[in-house]
Design a protein around this motif. Structure first.
Motif, PDB file in Angstrom:
ATOM      1  N   LEU A 278       0.876  -1.172   0.000  1.00 18.16           N
ATOM      2  CA  LEU A 278       0.000   0.000   0.000  1.00 18.16           C
ATOM      3  C   LEU A 278       0.911   1.218   0.000  1.00 18.16           C
ATOM      4  CD1 LEU A 278      -3.086   0.587   2.305  1.00 18.16           C
ATOM      5  CD2 LEU A 278      -1.520   2.423   1.719  1.00 18.16           C
ATOM      6  N   GLN A 279       0.932   1.928  -1.124  1.00 14.58           N
ATOM      7  CA  GLN A 279       1.833   3.063  -1.277  1.00 14.58           C
ATOM      8  C   GLN A 279       1.191   4.336  -0.744  1.00 14.58           C
ATOM      9  OE1 GLN A 279       4.747   2.433  -1.993  1.00 14.58           O
ATOM     10  NE2 GLN A 279       4.885   0.693  -3.388  1.00 14.58           N
ATOM     11  N   VAL A 280       2.032   5.317  -0.420  1.00 13.72           N
ATOM     12  CA  VAL A 280       1.515   6.558   0.143  1.00 13.72           C
ATOM     13  C   VAL A 280       0.556   7.277  -0.784  1.00 13.72           C
ATOM     14  CG1 VAL A 280       2.972   7.565   1.928  1.00 13.72           C
ATOM     15  CG2 VAL A 280       3.875   7.284  -0.301  1.00 13.72           C
ATOM     16  N   ASP A 281       0.749   7.135  -2.101  1.00 13.01           N
ATOM     17  CA  ASP A 281      -0.137   7.870  -3.001  1.00 13.01           C
ATOM     18  C   ASP A 281      -1.553   7.314  -3.014  1.00 13.01           C
ATOM     19  OD1 ASP A 281       0.286   5.531  -4.389  1.00 13.01           O
ATOM     20  OD2 ASP A 281       1.106   6.481  -6.191  1.00 13.01           O
ATOM     21  N   ALA A 282      -1.774   6.175  -2.354  1.00 13.55           N
ATOM     22  CA  ALA A 282      -3.134   5.637  -2.243  1.00 13.55           C
ATOM     23  C   ALA A 282      -3.846   6.149  -1.003  1.00 13.55           C
ATOM     24  CB  ALA A 282      -3.094   4.116  -2.217  1.00 13.55           C
ATOM     25  N   SER A 283      -3.163   6.976  -0.191  1.00 10.09           N
ATOM     26  CA  SER A 283      -3.781   7.430   1.055  1.00 10.09           C
ATOM     27  C   SER A 283      -3.715   8.936   1.242  1.00 10.09           C
ATOM     28  CB  SER A 283      -3.110   6.745   2.253  1.00 10.09           C
ATOM     29  OG  SER A 283      -1.737   7.054   2.304  1.00 10.09           O
ATOM     30  N   SER A 284      -3.048   9.640   0.344  1.00 11.27           N
ATOM     31  CA  SER A 284      -2.779  11.054   0.579  1.00 11.27           C
ATOM     32  C   SER A 284      -4.039  11.897   0.642  1.00 11.27           C
ATOM     33  CB  SER A 284      -1.850  11.601  -0.509  1.00 11.27           C
ATOM     34  OG  SER A 284      -2.448  11.448  -1.787  1.00 11.27           O
ATOM     35  N   GLY A 285      -4.957  11.709  -0.316  1.00 10.98           N
ATOM     36  CA  GLY A 285      -6.160  12.539  -0.349  1.00 10.98           C
ATOM     37  C   GLY A 285      -7.013  12.370   0.884  1.00 10.98           C
ATOM     38  N   LEU A 286      -7.205  11.112   1.313  1.00 12.11           N
ATOM     39  CA  LEU A 286      -8.024  10.874   2.496  1.00 12.11           C
ATOM     40  C   LEU A 286      -7.331  11.346   3.762  1.00 12.11           C
ATOM     41  CD1 LEU A 286      -9.757   7.428   1.897  1.00 12.11           C
ATOM     42  CD2 LEU A 286     -10.707   9.715   1.682  1.00 12.11           C
ATOM     43  N   PHE A 287      -5.997  11.276   3.779  1.00 10.20           N
ATOM     44  CA  PHE A 287      -5.299  11.796   4.960  1.00 10.20           C
ATOM     45  C   PHE A 287      -5.496  13.302   5.064  1.00 10.20           C
ATOM     46  CE2 PHE A 287      -1.813  13.611   7.309  1.00 10.20           C
ATOM     47  CZ  PHE A 287      -1.788  12.820   8.442  1.00 10.20           C
ATOM     48  N   ASP A 288      -5.429  13.999   3.931  1.00  4.96           N
ATOM     49  CA  ASP A 288      -5.669  15.445   3.950  1.00  4.96           C
ATOM     50  C   ASP A 288      -7.080  15.747   4.444  1.00  4.96           C
ATOM     51  OD1 ASP A 288      -3.138  15.837   2.971  1.00  4.96           O
ATOM     52  OD2 ASP A 288      -3.768  16.108   0.885  1.00  4.96           O
ATOM     53  N   LEU A 289      -8.053  14.957   3.956  1.00  2.26           N
ATOM     54  CA  LEU A 289      -9.431  15.140   4.406  1.00  2.26           C
ATOM     55  C   LEU A 289      -9.555  14.874   5.901  1.00  2.26           C
ATOM     56  CD1 LEU A 289     -12.459  15.593   3.870  1.00  2.26           C
ATOM     57  CD2 LEU A 289     -12.614  13.157   3.263  1.00  2.26           C
ATOM     58  N   ALA A 290      -8.920  13.792   6.368  1.00  5.70           N
ATOM     59  CA  ALA A 290      -8.975  13.447   7.787  1.00  5.70           C
ATOM     60  C   ALA A 290      -8.363  14.554   8.639  1.00  5.70           C
ATOM     61  CB  ALA A 290      -8.258  12.124   8.040  1.00  5.70           C
ATOM     62  N   THR A 291      -7.274  15.152   8.156  1.00  7.70           N
ATOM     63  CA  THR A 291      -6.636  16.251   8.885  1.00  7.70           C
ATOM     64  C   THR A 291      -7.590  17.428   9.033  1.00  7.70           C
ATOM     65  OG1 THR A 291      -4.438  15.591   8.116  1.00  7.70           O
ATOM     66  CG2 THR A 291      -4.694  17.846   8.869  1.00  7.70           C
ATOM     67  N   THR A 292      -8.276  17.769   7.940  1.00  7.50           N
ATOM     68  CA  THR A 292      -9.237  18.875   7.967  1.00  7.50           C
ATOM     69  C   THR A 292     -10.394  18.569   8.912  1.00  7.50           C
ATOM     70  OG1 THR A 292      -8.702  19.481   5.687  1.00  7.50           O
ATOM     71  CG2 THR A 292     -10.799  20.269   6.565  1.00  7.50           C
ATOM     72  N   VAL A 293     -10.927  17.352   8.809  1.00  9.49           N
ATOM     73  CA  VAL A 293     -12.061  16.964   9.649  1.00  9.49           C
ATOM     74  C   VAL A 293     -11.665  16.959  11.121  1.00  9.49           C
ATOM     75  CG1 VAL A 293     -13.577  15.033  10.240  1.00  9.49           C
ATOM     76  CG2 VAL A 293     -13.237  15.664   7.837  1.00  9.49           C
ATOM     77  N   ALA A 294     -10.484  16.429  11.420  1.00  8.53           N
ATOM     78  CA  ALA A 294     -10.027  16.383  12.812  1.00  8.53           C
ATOM     79  C   ALA A 294      -9.915  17.785  13.394  1.00  8.53           C
ATOM     80  CB  ALA A 294      -8.688  15.657  12.901  1.00  8.53           C
ATOM     81  N   ALA A 295      -9.419  18.725  12.590  1.00 12.83           N
ATOM     82  CA  ALA A 295      -9.297  20.107  13.056  1.00 12.83           C
ATOM     83  C   ALA A 295     -10.676  20.706  13.330  1.00 12.83           C
ATOM     84  CB  ALA A 295      -8.548  20.940  12.022  1.00 12.83           C
ATOM     85  N   GLU A 296     -11.632  20.420  12.452  1.00 16.05           N
ATOM     86  CA  GLU A 296     -12.984  20.944  12.642  1.00 16.05           C
ATOM     87  C   GLU A 296     -13.635  20.379  13.898  1.00 16.05           C
ATOM     88  OE1 GLU A 296     -14.892  19.894   9.017  1.00 16.05           O
ATOM     89  OE2 GLU A 296     -14.056  21.589   7.876  1.00 16.05           O
TER      90      GLU A 296
END
Length: 384
Positions: A278-296
């Protein structure tokens, strides 16, 4: 004093986790896995007010909830464990000082319960699917096709596997290859060993040869694990076998080791490549979304981790589907840098540690936060 809604939620979460942990479910015991599936189904029925589909493949019971047609978000987990029947006697369930313990609690029965609660709390369920399989710990031999079929067409897969250290989400995983090397010899009495062919001695030689395929600089591990040879202490072993666990970061290295194990061998070798990396490019978009959601949600910054263990998220990422797991701790992106491309994350279980070990545990206080994060991620993806 009246308990707050948060306190009620965590009490209910812990009670359901206890129910599931107390139902032992080693992967190789299909009857135990079926009993565990009954428990998961009952918990889901109470939270989601609907029955799951029971999918039995090669005797192993998997569960699936589908809401609406054409799933866009898949919650993926497993209810089998590595712990044999009777483990509760030596590793009893307990909650002390805010720490929950018990066989399989972190990997990943807490995650299964969290998935059910997150789905129950989602604002819009159509487009959501939940898949809880029963053979992940042995490589998902019966469930791989089911996982891939369910994931096709999804915008995101959230994997409820154990989180990394400190609750970090898993943005990169090694592949997993599993082999079994079997050696045939000839039995003889121990007082005249020259009349026999010692399969155990040859297996020992092969262990050294195979272990030498590891490459620390590339992060490649080749680990001989379960070993058996012979029948009695005074007989030359007529047969021997050894299992080999291989973990690498990329496909080229995966194939290098595979060729080296298989080529030129006169022994019986079964198994092979089980999961792609599982390469990092398969998780980057959702990690960015998770970061935003966690902050909210006021949960703070999330951390990401690259780990050696494989999961069913490797299958979905291999299909080019956004995959995110290890929804555990909070922190920064660390040294992964440069994430981009397809979305996906793994390790969305609670915060804890000790998977497969004597100190397996889950931090109770983190359970509501992690569940809230998962619920918000479901809503965010389904709203797009």
């Amino acid at each position: 004093m009246t308990a707050t809604r948060a306190e009620v939620a965590v009490e209910a979460l812990v009670a359901d986790i206890e129910t599931l942990v107390r139902c032992e479910s080693p992967s190789s015991d299909h009857e135990a896995v079926a009993r565990s599936a009954d428990v998961v189904a009952a918990l889901g029925r109470r939270r989601l007010d609907t029955e799951p589909d029971r999918v039995v493949i090669d005797g192993c019971t998997h569960l699936r909830w589908q809401f609406g047609e054409a799933p866009r978000v898949l919650l993926l987990g497993h209810h089998d464990t590595v712990w044999p029947i009777g483990s509760l006697e030596t590793h009893p369930y307990s909650v002390r000082d805010g720490v929950l313990r018990g066989p399989g609690c972190f990997d990943m029965k807490a995650g299964v319960v969290m998935a059910l609660y997150a789905a129950a709390g989602a604002g819009n369920r159509p487009g959501l699917s939940i898949l809880v399989i029963g053979d992940e710990e042995i490589g998902s031999p019966s469930s791989r096709r089911l996982i891939e079929e369910e994931a096709r067409g999804c915008a995101a897969v959230f994997v409820l596997e154990a989180s990394a250290g400190g609750g970090a989400l898993k943005c990169r995983r090694k592949d997993a290859s599993l082999y079994r090397i079997e050696v045939d010899g000839r039995a003889a009495h121990g007082l005249e060993p020259e009349k026999g062919v010692n399969a155990g001695a040859e297996a020992a030689h092969q262990i050294l040869v195979v272990a030498a395929l590891a490459d620390a600089e590339r992060g490649t591990t080749v680990v001989p694990t379960a070993l058996s040879a012979g029948t009695t202490t005074n007989t030359v072993p007529a047969g021997a076998s050894v299992a080999v666990d291989v973990r690498v970061w990329d496909e080229a290295e995966q194939w290098r080791v595979d060729r080296a194990v298989l080529e030129g061998s006169r022994m019986r070798i079964s198994g092979g490549i089980n999961r792609p990396p599982l390469q990092v490019d398969a998780s980057s978009g959702l990690f960015d979304l998770a970061t935003t959601v966690a902050a909210e949600l006021g949960l703070g910054a999330l951390t990401a981790a690259a780990v050696g263990g494989a999961s069913d998220g490797n299958f979905t990422a291999g299909l080019g589907i956004s995959t995110l797991g290890g929804l555990g701790g909070l922190g920064g992106l660390g040294g992964l840098g440069g994430l981009g491309g397809l979305d996906g994350l793994d390790g969305l279980d609670g915060v804890g540690g000790g998977a497969h070990a004597d100190d397996e545990h889950v931090v109770v206080a983190e359970l509501p936060q992690r569940t809230a994060l998962l619920t918000a991620l479901i809503d965010a993806v389904l709203a797009k």
